[in-house]
Design a protein around this motif. Structure first.
Motif, PDB file in Angstrom:
ATOM      1  N   THR A  82       6.680   5.550   2.671  1.00 40.31           N
ATOM      2  CA  THR A  82       6.357   4.977   3.974  1.00 40.31           C
ATOM      3  C   THR A  82       6.338   6.076   5.028  1.00 40.31           C
ATOM      4  OG1 THR A  82       8.662   4.551   4.592  1.00 40.31           O
ATOM      5  CG2 THR A  82       7.547   2.861   3.293  1.00 40.31           C
ATOM      6  N   ALA A  83       5.904   5.727   6.210  1.00 45.84           N
ATOM      7  CA  ALA A  83       5.934   6.671   7.329  1.00 45.84           C
ATOM      8  C   ALA A  83       7.363   6.788   7.838  1.00 45.84           C
ATOM      9  CB  ALA A  83       5.011   6.199   8.442  1.00 45.84           C
ATOM     10  N   GLY A  84       7.867   8.024   7.932  1.00 44.41           N
ATOM     11  CA  GLY A  84       9.221   8.257   8.416  1.00 44.41           C
ATOM     12  C   GLY A  84       9.226   8.932   9.766  1.00 44.41           C
TER      13      GLY A  84
ATOM     14  N   ALA B 217       2.008   4.187 -10.802  1.00 44.19           N
ATOM     15  CA  ALA B 217       2.591   4.462 -12.117  1.00 44.19           C
ATOM     16  C   ALA B 217       3.500   3.296 -12.495  1.00 44.19           C
ATOM     17  CB  ALA B 217       3.382   5.769 -12.082  1.00 44.19           C
ATOM     18  N   TYR B 218       3.232   2.692 -13.644  1.00 44.15           N
ATOM     19  CA  TYR B 218       4.052   1.576 -14.130  1.00 44.15           C
ATOM     20  C   TYR B 218       4.815   2.075 -15.355  1.00 44.15           C
ATOM     21  CZ  TYR B 218       0.592  -1.028 -11.374  1.00 44.15           C
ATOM     22  OH  TYR B 218      -0.237  -1.478 -10.376  1.00 44.15           O
TER      23      TYR B 218
ATOM     24  N   PHE C 106       3.246  -6.860 -20.940  1.00 46.62           N
ATOM     25  CA  PHE C 106       3.281  -8.150 -20.253  1.00 46.62           C
ATOM     26  C   PHE C 106       3.784  -7.969 -18.824  1.00 46.62           C
ATOM     27  CE2 PHE C 106       5.266 -12.670 -20.409  1.00 46.62           C
ATOM     28  CZ  PHE C 106       4.200 -13.189 -19.705  1.00 46.62           C
ATOM     29  N   SER C 107       4.838  -7.180 -18.673  1.00 46.24           N
ATOM     30  CA  SER C 107       5.399  -6.935 -17.349  1.00 46.24           C
ATOM     31  C   SER C 107       4.383  -6.230 -16.456  1.00 46.24           C
ATOM     32  CB  SER C 107       6.676  -6.105 -17.465  1.00 46.24           C
ATOM     33  OG  SER C 107       7.242  -5.873 -16.205  1.00 46.24           O
ATOM     34  N   VAL C 108       3.721  -5.197 -16.982  1.00 48.55           N
ATOM     35  CA  VAL C 108       2.712  -4.477 -16.199  1.00 48.55           C
ATOM     36  C   VAL C 108       1.579  -5.421 -15.800  1.00 48.55           C
ATOM     37  CG1 VAL C 108       0.960  -2.659 -16.279  1.00 48.55           C
ATOM     38  CG2 VAL C 108       3.255  -2.219 -17.178  1.00 48.55           C
ATOM     39  N   HIS C 109       1.144  -6.263 -16.733  1.00 51.24           N
ATOM     40  CA  HIS C 109       0.070  -7.217 -16.438  1.00 51.24           C
ATOM     41  C   HIS C 109       0.458  -8.144 -15.287  1.00 51.24           C
ATOM     42  CE1 HIS C 109      -3.159 -10.147 -17.098  1.00 51.24           C
ATOM     43  NE2 HIS C 109      -2.226 -11.085 -17.073  1.00 51.24           N
ATOM     44  N   MET C 110       1.687  -8.649 -15.325  1.00 48.26           N
ATOM     45  CA  MET C 110       2.129  -9.573 -14.289  1.00 48.26           C
ATOM     46  C   MET C 110       2.292  -8.871 -12.936  1.00 48.26           C
ATOM     47  SD  MET C 110       2.069 -12.473 -15.693  1.00 48.26           S
ATOM     48  CE  MET C 110       2.845 -13.429 -14.385  1.00 48.26           C
ATOM     49  N   LEU C 111       2.793  -7.640 -12.960  1.00 42.80           N
ATOM     50  CA  LEU C 111       2.933  -6.882 -11.720  1.00 42.80           C
ATOM     51  C   LEU C 111       1.565  -6.604 -11.096  1.00 42.80           C
ATOM     52  CD1 LEU C 111       5.732  -4.410 -12.827  1.00 42.80           C
ATOM     53  CD2 LEU C 111       5.914  -6.058 -10.948  1.00 42.80           C
ATOM     54  N   LYS C 112       0.615  -6.214 -11.919  1.00 48.85           N
ATOM     55  CA  LYS C 112      -0.732  -5.952 -11.401  1.00 48.85           C
ATOM     56  C   LYS C 112      -1.363  -7.224 -10.858  1.00 48.85           C
ATOM     57  CE  LYS C 112      -2.163  -1.795 -13.906  1.00 48.85           C
ATOM     58  NZ  LYS C 112      -3.181  -1.219 -14.809  1.00 48.85           N
ATOM     59  N   ALA C 113      -1.124  -8.347 -11.531  1.00 45.89           N
ATOM     60  CA  ALA C 113      -1.678  -9.612 -11.058  1.00 45.89           C
ATOM     61  C   ALA C 113      -1.120  -9.969  -9.681  1.00 45.89           C
ATOM     62  CB  ALA C 113      -1.383 -10.727 -12.055  1.00 45.89           C
ATOM     63  N   GLU C 114       0.172  -9.756  -9.487  1.00 44.39           N
ATOM     64  CA  GLU C 114       0.784 -10.045  -8.191  1.00 44.39           C
ATOM     65  C   GLU C 114       0.278  -9.076  -7.125  1.00 44.39           C
ATOM     66  OE1 GLU C 114       2.770 -11.390  -5.006  1.00 44.39           O
ATOM     67  OE2 GLU C 114       2.559 -12.422  -6.936  1.00 44.39           O
ATOM     68  N   LEU C 115       0.241  -7.779  -7.449  1.00 45.85           N
ATOM     69  CA  LEU C 115      -0.181  -6.791  -6.463  1.00 45.85           C
ATOM     70  C   LEU C 115      -1.666  -6.894  -6.137  1.00 45.85           C
ATOM     71  CD1 LEU C 115       1.874  -3.678  -7.636  1.00 45.85           C
ATOM     72  CD2 LEU C 115       2.326  -5.174  -5.679  1.00 45.85           C
ATOM     73  N   SER C 116      -2.442  -7.475  -7.055  1.00 45.08           N
ATOM     74  CA  SER C 116      -3.881  -7.617  -6.798  1.00 45.08           C
ATOM     75  C   SER C 116      -4.150  -8.581  -5.633  1.00 45.08           C
ATOM     76  CB  SER C 116      -4.608  -8.118  -8.051  1.00 45.08           C
ATOM     77  OG  SER C 116      -4.241  -9.454  -8.350  1.00 45.08           O
ATOM     78  N   ARG C 117      -3.140  -9.372  -5.266  1.00 43.99           N
ATOM     79  CA  ARG C 117      -3.273 -10.247  -4.101  1.00 43.99           C
ATOM     80  C   ARG C 117      -3.229  -9.449  -2.804  1.00 43.99           C
ATOM     81  NH1 ARG C 117       1.260 -13.193  -3.727  1.00 43.99           N
ATOM     82  NH2 ARG C 117       0.266 -14.767  -2.402  1.00 43.99           N
ATOM     83  N   HIS C 118      -2.792  -8.178  -2.902  1.00 40.38           N
ATOM     84  CA  HIS C 118      -2.606  -7.368  -1.701  1.00 40.38           C
ATOM     85  C   HIS C 118      -3.374  -6.052  -1.727  1.00 40.38           C
ATOM     86  CE1 HIS C 118       0.844 -10.040  -0.928  1.00 40.38           C
ATOM     87  NE2 HIS C 118       1.164  -9.856  -2.185  1.00 40.38           N
ATOM     88  N   LEU C 119      -3.784  -5.603  -2.917  1.00 36.30           N
ATOM     89  CA  LEU C 119      -4.392  -4.279  -3.057  1.00 36.30           C
ATOM     90  C   LEU C 119      -5.709  -4.366  -3.813  1.00 36.30           C
ATOM     91  CD1 LEU C 119      -1.230  -2.264  -4.200  1.00 36.30           C
ATOM     92  CD2 LEU C 119      -2.284  -2.192  -1.932  1.00 36.30           C
ATOM     93  N   PRO C 120      -6.655  -3.474  -3.521  1.00 40.05           N
ATOM     94  CA  PRO C 120      -7.875  -3.395  -4.329  1.00 40.05           C
ATOM     95  C   PRO C 120      -7.561  -2.837  -5.714  1.00 40.05           C
ATOM     96  CG  PRO C 120      -7.801  -1.596  -2.742  1.00 40.05           C
ATOM     97  CD  PRO C 120      -6.640  -2.495  -2.412  1.00 40.05           C
ATOM     98  N   HIS C 121      -8.439  -3.096  -6.663  1.00 37.65           N
ATOM     99  CA  HIS C 121      -8.183  -2.673  -8.048  1.00 37.65           C
ATOM    100  C   HIS C 121      -8.041  -1.156  -8.174  1.00 37.65           C
ATOM    101  CE1 HIS C 121      -8.356  -6.499 -10.137  1.00 37.65           C
ATOM    102  NE2 HIS C 121      -9.385  -6.846  -9.372  1.00 37.65           N
ATOM    103  N   THR C 122      -8.757  -0.401  -7.364  1.00 37.54           N
ATOM    104  CA  THR C 122      -8.623   1.056  -7.433  1.00 37.54           C
ATOM    105  C   THR C 122      -7.207   1.498  -7.077  1.00 37.54           C
ATOM    106  OG1 THR C 122      -9.485   1.147  -5.165  1.00 37.54           O
ATOM    107  CG2 THR C 122     -11.055   1.532  -6.961  1.00 37.54           C
TER     108      THR C 122
ATOM    109  N   ASP D 191       0.805  -1.214   0.000  1.00 43.46           N
ATOM    110  CA  ASP D 191       0.000   0.000   0.000  1.00 43.46           C
ATOM    111  C   ASP D 191       0.842   1.270   0.000  1.00 43.46           C
ATOM    112  OD1 ASP D 191       0.933  -0.126   2.579  1.00 43.46           O
ATOM    113  OD2 ASP D 191      -1.041  -0.242   3.524  1.00 43.46           O
ATOM    114  N   GLY D 192       2.174   1.130   0.075  1.00 45.07           N
ATOM    115  CA  GLY D 192       3.048   2.292  -0.010  1.00 45.07           C
ATOM    116  C   GLY D 192       3.679   2.490  -1.375  1.00 45.07           C
ATOM    117  N   ILE D 193       3.415   1.556  -2.305  1.00 43.56           N
ATOM    118  CA  ILE D 193       4.054   1.646  -3.624  1.00 43.56           C
ATOM    119  C   ILE D 193       3.468   2.815  -4.421  1.00 43.56           C
ATOM    120  CG2 ILE D 193       4.450   0.474  -5.820  1.00 43.56           C
ATOM    121  CD1 ILE D 193       4.352  -2.185  -4.305  1.00 43.56           C
ATOM    122  N   VAL D 194       4.338   3.707  -4.840  1.00 36.46           N
ATOM    123  CA  VAL D 194       3.947   4.871  -5.638  1.00 36.46           C
ATOM    124  C   VAL D 194       4.126   4.576  -7.128  1.00 36.46           C
ATOM    125  CG1 VAL D 194       4.467   7.295  -6.134  1.00 36.46           C
ATOM    126  CG2 VAL D 194       4.586   6.446  -3.782  1.00 36.46           C
ATOM    127  N   ALA D 195       5.230   3.919  -7.462  1.00 35.69           N
ATOM    128  CA  ALA D 195       5.543   3.668  -8.872  1.00 35.69           C
ATOM    129  C   ALA D 195       6.465   2.464  -8.975  1.00 35.69           C
ATOM    130  CB  ALA D 195       6.207   4.885  -9.506  1.00 35.69           C
TER     131      ALA D 195
END
Length: 359
Positions: free
Chosen positions: A97-99, A76-77, A54-70, A32-36
């Motif tokens: 992240t929180a610093g 930014a990919y 292809f790379s963007v598709h795979m990254l989104k597929a992996e991150l979808s396990r942790h983040l909502p689609h919105t 949830d802290g990933i900006v780009a």
């Protein structure tokens, strides 16, 4: 106070997300802290380079396990095709992240903005320059950077024209800046770079007209890096700079190479970041590569522009990649080809992210 983190992760192919998956599992990266996410893929970097999508598709597929689609769509990919020579495929995960509150020192700041879709009729024209300039200003605000002089690099993923997009414009009664899809990549990179120059005060919009975009290389930005791809129709903009509103050990600086072997400005930036001294370490290096329009490099002829088999941008990526890899001792560097209006003709901007004082 936010803190920026930058994770450099090697990949074995455009579908390889094992590195980011492992980093998330270990807690090294908080999704949830990933900006780009910026990446180098081993495609040809041209219109039909689908390794980026292809790379963007795979990254989104992996991150979808942790983040909502919105949330997925807010990241930014920026995938850049082409790892010619010995350049190594990898991704850079930029995280907010929180610093901690730690006094007055500036630290790396990261900003992001996504523009609306660009109508195909506007690609390579002043309307694209204006859209990108507005997007860069929004990303600077998002980063909390107060002074334009503290912006050190603006990385943009921009669209290109396909035959379908050209047909769409013509069906609506509009012309496009070109009907050549490969040339559209250069025009989109060019207009996006000039948008950065306008946003940073390096040029005024009144300094530019449509006929100069992609042609008048006396107009350029010292901090723009743009890459065109078929996988999007809008612009994904990432700003890197320094701000006292951010904490942490990371810092960024930039240099401008006057030509493809001009390493002196890069060495100076490395020195300013204390790399090679103390316990500072290199985190990431990003650069633009361009063969130049004269066909010469320091009075000697080169053949990059005359090769009908291999695109000149592919030659330039390999050449500049080798020059910079020899300087910093790693081939995991983000070298993007096609530097229209990005640095002087034949040269290009370079950004260096370093970890200071063993942080």
């Amino acid at each position: 106070m936010p803190e920026a983190k930058v994770h450099r992760i090697a990949t074995t192919g455009p579908d390889d997300v094992s590195g980011i998956a492992s980093a998330i599992a270990s807690g090294a990266i908080s999704p949830d802290g990933i900006v780009a996410i910026l990446g180098k893929t081993e495609g040809n970097g041209c219109v039909n380079d689908f390794t980026r999508a292809f790379s963007v598709h795979m990254l989104k597929a992996e991150l979808s396990r942790h983040l909502p689609h919105t949330a997925l769509d807010e990241i930014a990919y920026v995938m850049s095709g082409g790892t010619e020579g010995a350049l190594s495929p990898h991704i850079l995960v930029l995280e907010r992240t929180a610093g901690q509150e730690i006094g007055d020192e500036q630290s790396l700041a990261i900003g992001r903005a996504l523009t609306p879709a660009l109508p195909p009729k506007d690609l390579g024209r002043l309307a694209q320059v204006e859209m990108v300039a507005a997007g860069v200003r929004a990303a600077i605000r998002d980063a909390g950077i107060d002074a334009l002089s503290d912006v050190h690099f603006v990385q943009i993923k921009c669209p290109l024209l396909t035959s379908d997009r050209i047909q769409r414009a013509e069906t609506e009664g509009h012309s496009t800046a070109t009907r050549d899809t490969l040339k559209s990549m250069g025009l989109s990179r060019a207009a996006s770079a000039l948008g950065v120059a306008v946003a940073l005060g390096e040029l005024q919009l009144s300094d530019i007209d449509d006929t100069q975009i992609g042609r008048d290389m006396s107009l350029w930005s010292s901090r723009a890096s743009t890459s065109a791809g078929v996988e999007l129709e809008n612009h994904e903009i990432v700003v890197l700079g320094m701000s006292r509103q951010w904490s942490g050990p990371l810092a960024v600086d930039h240099a401008v190479m006057a030509d493809a072997i001009d390493v002196a400005p890069v060495k100076a930036a490395l020195d300013r970041l204390n790399l090679g001294r103390d316990d500072a370490s290199l985190v990431a290096l990003l650069a633009k590569a361009e063969p130049g329009t004269s066909g010469r490099l320091r009075d000697s002829r080169h053949t990059m522009l005359d090769d009908s088999d291999i695109s000149a941008t592919r030659h330039a990526r390999a050449f500049v990649g080798g020059v910079l890899a020899g300087l910093v001792g790693t081939t995991e560097i983000f070298v993007s080809g096609g530097a229209e209006h990005q640095g002087p003709d034949g040269g290009g901007p370079v950004a260096i992210i370093a970890r200071r004082n063993g942080g």
